[in-house]
Design an enzyme around this catalytic site. Sequence first.
Site, PDB file in Angstrom:
ATOM      1  N   SER A  51     -12.096   1.052  13.057  1.00  0.00           N
ATOM      2  CA  SER A  51     -10.949   1.045  14.287  1.00  0.00           C
ATOM      3  C   SER A  51      -9.778   2.077  12.967  1.00  0.00           C
ATOM      4  CB  SER A  51     -10.780   0.029  15.405  1.00  0.00           C
ATOM      5  OG  SER A  51     -11.543  -0.225  16.274  1.00  0.00           O
ATOM      6  N   GLY A 243     -13.078   1.599  18.083  1.00  0.00           N
ATOM      7  CA  GLY A 243     -13.344   2.721  17.193  1.00  0.00           C
ATOM      8  C   GLY A 243     -12.322   3.068  17.375  1.00  0.00           C
ATOM      9  N   CYS A 272     -11.156  -2.836  23.178  1.00  0.00           N
ATOM     10  CA  CYS A 272     -10.602  -1.841  22.523  1.00  0.00           C
ATOM     11  C   CYS A 272     -11.384  -0.412  23.094  1.00  0.00           C
ATOM     12  CB  CYS A 272     -10.262  -2.192  21.196  1.00  0.00           C
ATOM     13  SG  CYS A 272      -9.098  -1.456  20.474  1.00  0.00           S
ATOM     14  N   GLN A 276     -10.969   1.371  26.761  1.00  0.00           N
ATOM     15  CA  GLN A 276     -10.019   3.034  27.568  1.00  0.00           C
ATOM     16  C   GLN A 276     -11.342   3.480  27.910  1.00  0.00           C
ATOM     17  OE1 GLN A 276      -8.042   4.052  23.825  1.00  0.00           O
ATOM     18  NE2 GLN A 276      -6.897   1.664  23.858  1.00  0.00           N
ATOM     19  N   ASN A 312      -5.573  -4.864  17.337  1.00  0.00           N
ATOM     20  CA  ASN A 312      -5.649  -2.985  16.818  1.00  0.00           C
ATOM     21  C   ASN A 312      -5.895  -1.919  17.516  1.00  0.00           C
ATOM     22  OD1 ASN A 312      -6.027  -0.937  14.935  1.00  0.00           O
ATOM     23  ND2 ASN A 312      -7.924  -2.013  14.615  1.00  0.00           N
ATOM     24  N   PHE A 315      -3.087   3.916  21.425  1.00  0.00           N
ATOM     25  CA  PHE A 315      -3.182   4.171  22.256  1.00  0.00           C
ATOM     26  C   PHE A 315      -3.986   3.083  23.820  1.00  0.00           C
ATOM     27  CE2 PHE A 315      -4.905   7.390  20.049  1.00  0.00           C
ATOM     28  CZ  PHE A 315      -4.657   8.478  20.677  1.00  0.00           C
ATOM     29  N   HIS A 355      -9.468  -7.811  21.304  1.00  0.00           N
ATOM     30  CA  HIS A 355     -10.165  -8.243  19.917  1.00  0.00           C
ATOM     31  C   HIS A 355     -10.949  -9.825  20.161  1.00  0.00           C
ATOM     32  CE1 HIS A 355     -11.297  -4.300  17.946  1.00  0.00           C
ATOM     33  NE2 HIS A 355     -10.100  -4.251  18.241  1.00  0.00           N
ATOM     34  N   GLU A 357     -13.701 -11.432  19.548  1.00  0.00           N
ATOM     35  CA  GLU A 357     -14.312 -11.641  18.234  1.00  0.00           C
ATOM     36  C   GLU A 357     -13.447 -12.986  16.755  1.00  0.00           C
ATOM     37  OE1 GLU A 357     -13.266  -7.936  17.167  1.00  0.00           O
ATOM     38  OE2 GLU A 357     -13.734  -8.884  18.999  1.00  0.00           O
TER      39      GLU A 357
END
Length: 384
Positions: A51, A243, A272, A276, A312, A315, A355, A357
């Site tokens: 990312s 990503g 993430c 979006q 992270n 946008f 995130h 994880e």
Amino acid sequence: MFFDTDSSAILLLEDGTYFEGLSFGAVGTITGEVVFNTGMTGYQEVITDPSYYGQLITFTYPEIGNTGVNSEDNESSHPSVKGVIARQVSKISSNWRHESSFEKWLKNENVIGICGIDTRALVRHLRETGSLNGIISSDTKSSIAELFSLLQKSPSMSGLNLVNKVTTQSSFKVNSSCPVLFDKRIKNIETNPYQVVAIDFGIKQSILDRLVAHGCEVTVLPANAEISDVLALSPEGVFLSNGPGDPSTVDSGINLAKNLIDYKRLPIFGICLGHQILGLALGGKTFKLSYGHRGLNHPCGLNGKVEITSQNHGFALNSESLNSDKIKITRFNLNDQTVAAISVIDKPFFGVQYHPEASPGPHDADHHFNHFVTLIEERRRIVD
């Protein structure tokens, strides 16, 4: 300064601000978007997170490199960032798991770094101006004017599709026979795993690990996969990964998500960028944050329920663009009230901006993986 070097380096921003420091890692010149991460740990996971592709990452923690690096903590096979900016870099690796020093690893991976600058001043500047393109150079032959001319050719992150730079080129499978941690307490994890297709927009290894830990056998497909590719694998659920870049430019992913939504039969989970893309496929819009959310302690919640999250992203989904008759905002970022999670009313589709994880980061949000497999289990009962 713990790092032993006599080499000079410069960080120049697109507004003309510059910082002089010392070179570490590879020697050279590189441009990218300058962003900052506020986490106190996890520099290796951050640097190898796809990312961050195309960015120059500033670590606000005053010293990094203390624990060295090891292959087990990588989120991808190689670093994704273009450059590293730090206050201090330790040349001593003080962890028994380390396989290489931080500086040697960056040299081997051709990642350019600058240290010895006032990262507090840099971050304050970025908070006031927003993220800026910048250039790191340890080429002492180049003048500031020459570097600035080169920097002006660097593209803006807005409108930039970087997914094709990080996605897999061919499909591959991850399951409980792979060398990852998984929870054998989950019923039928090995004999009857949940069949999941993951679309790789820049997927982290730890996300795959957590899907496997919750009983999934995952087939990872490239970002340009079509719905026929997905359905040919007879999945029970679809995962849309994290990503880099501007989500609105990932046309193939948005079109796939639209087709999956129309198909209506498969649970969909996005993290993430995947979150979006799900929102865009549902008719929403995204916008670029001023300086993004990158760190390990972002509070997200709704109606008094809060979880501390790892984030992270640069946008976010525009809350006003989401159709409230179809989409429920299930969490907000409590620092700025941006959309942190959504679900589709009466449909098994949901996404989170953060995130779960937790690599690096807190484990508060791991339950989202459990929610995903619960939706798959419910579908199994209906189909059976």
